[in-house]
Design an enzyme around this catalytic site. Structure first.
Site, short mmCIF file in Angstrom:
data_model
loop_
_atom_site.label_atom_id
_atom_site.label_comp_id
_atom_site.label_asym_id
_atom_site.label_seq_id
_atom_site.Cartn_x
_atom_site.Cartn_y
_atom_site.Cartn_z
CE1 TYR A 190 5.77 -3.41 -0.34
CE2 TYR A 190 4.82 -4.66 -2.16
CZ TYR A 190 5.77 -3.78 -1.68
OH TYR A 190 6.73 -3.29 -2.52
CG ASP A 218 -3.52 -3.85 -3.20
OD1 ASP A 218 -3.60 -4.48 -4.26
OD2 ASP A 218 -2.44 -3.53 -2.67
CE LYS A 264 1.50 -9.21 -7.51
NZ LYS A 264 2.94 -9.29 -7.57
#
Ligand code: HOZ
Length: 427
Positions: free
Chosen positions: A144, A239, A267
């Site tokens: 994702y 990623d 994050k």
């Protein structure tokens, strides 16, 4: 009996916010029950609006590696707040953050800040297309990369949790430019390159997947991907929004000795405030406007509060060197769960690296999306609810990774292991 404060808020939220939530997994639909609302968070603990204290294994989906509301990060935000909340001009924090990212990630020579992981991956893909002058990209099923059109195909996280890994609203013509392959399958990658000669702009992947539950790359897989992309003149995008700064100082690329062309981050680098970044080889990054023809921008990019928080968080990482401690905590939880499952006669897989792991109720090792989907998600839902009743909050999906912080050390981890053990025994 009067409704709890959480239930009252959820009833109001459902009138005004689709599904009552601003991010789908939070709705608890795959695990059952109604979501709780959080009043405050401190260390390893969430306190709900009803006053319940929960040991938190979500850590705001990764950012809270030092625990919630760390005093040093709070102080950095407070200090930045004195100067203003947003300038819309370059500011000194941006330079300091870029220097820090480059020092943690040697593959990154230049970096651009944005406001979310979704923006980072979307922009990295556009940059790879602009740089190579090719259109197609390869992604892996279950990875994702946020919710931009090109990447919301065979996606993990909430998309998979709710049964829509290919989102409605993504034009078929866009989806056709995204080639989806099985993770951990080097032969499939070779076949895709052979079938699309000179056409693949980028291969993007979570080098260890965090969004279909936690799955590690098998030995040699990432090295194979690196070699194949280099041969094809394809941009390799890691990623590391979840894994960056979390599994090691320099992410999975440091653990696996890989130098990707571009890296997406988020994050942890925002210390709990909204942030994203993408960076890599200067030769590629210099294709971004204003130097090059690939456009990308953001009013809140480089936001001083977010970057002050992130800088404090990164500096703290270098001071406390948490990785061995976090790995021991992760192993402790997985070992407790595995022992309880063995005693109960339940099949359980516990893939783990440091402070990221998952519990899959599954006979077989989980190595890709199909094997993850073969897990017993209904049983996970019962397990989730038993843990929540016992005061432990897990990711509310069988297909999300668990996260730990240094604040879990001591009583929190001991209490959580007892609750997890009892929950498995009661299944
Ligand atoms: N997509 C996020 C985790 N993989 C969930 C974010 C959230 O709900 O806050």
């Amino acid at each position: 009996m009067s409704a709890s404060a959480s239930d009252q808020l959820f009833a109001r939220a459902q009138q005004l916010i689709p599904g009552g939530v601003n991010s789908p997994v939070r709705a608890f639909r795959s695990v059952g029950g109604a979501p709780f609302f959080t009043r405050s968070a401190q260390g390893a603990t969430l306190t709900t609006v009803d006053g319940r204290e929960l040991v938190d294994f979500v850590c705001t989906w990764g950012p809270a590696i030092h625990g919630h509301n760390h005093p040093r990060i709070k102080a950095a935000i407070a200090d930045a707040l004195e100067r203003g909340t947003s300038f819309g001009t370059p500011n000194p924090y941006e330079v300091e953050m870029a220097e820090l990212i480059v020092s943690f990630f040697p593959s990154v020579q230049k970096v651009r800040m944005c406001s979310s992981g979704t923006e980072a991956t979307m922009s990295a893909v556009r940059l790879a297309r602009g740089f190579t002058k090719r259109d197609k990209i390869i992604k892996f099923a279950g990875c994702y990369h946020g919710h931009s059109d090109s990447l919301l195909v065979a996606a993990g996280s909430g998309a998979l949790t709710h049964g829509y890994p290919d989102s409605a609203g993504v034009p078929a013509a866009f989806a056709r430019e995204t080639v989806v392959l099985a993770f951990n399958d080097p032969a499939a990658l070779d076949a895709a390159f052979a079938a699309n000669p000179g056409q693949i702009a980028a291969v993007i992947l979570e080098p260890y997947i965090g969004n279909v539950g936690f799955i590690r790359a098998e030995p040699g897989f990432l090295q194979h991907v690196r070699a194949a992309t280099a041969r094809a003149g394809t941009v390799l995008i890691f990623d590391e929004v979840m894994t960056g700064f979390r599994l090691s100082r320099g992410g999975v690329q440091e653990l696996e000795h890989i130098v990707p062309d571009l890296t997406c981050l988020g994050k942890i680098i925002g210390g709990g405030l909204p942030v994203g970044a993408f960076g890599g080889r200067a030769e590629i990054m210099d294709h971004l406007a204003p130097l090059g023809l690939v456009y990308q921008a953001g009013t809140l990019s480089g936001n001083p509060l977010a970057l002050a928080a992130g800088i404090a968080q990164l500096r703290l990482l270098d001071e406390v060197k948490p990785y061995a401690r976090l790995d021991a905590l992760g192993s402790q939880v997985c070992a407790a769960a595995a022992a309880a499952a063995k005693a109960k006669g339940l099949p359980l897989q516990t893939p783990q690296c440091g402070s990221m792991f998952s519990l899959f109720f599954n006979e077989n090792p989980v190595r890709d999306m199909p094997t993850a989907l073969a897990s017993d998600a209904k049983l996970f839902g019962r397990f989730f609810r038993a843990c929540l009743d016992g005061g432990v909050y897990l990711p509310p999906s069988a297909y999300e990774a668990w996260f730990l912080s240094t604040a879990h050390e001591g009583p929190a981890i001991a209490r959580a292991c007892d609750v997890i053990t009892d929950a498995i025994a009661g299944l």
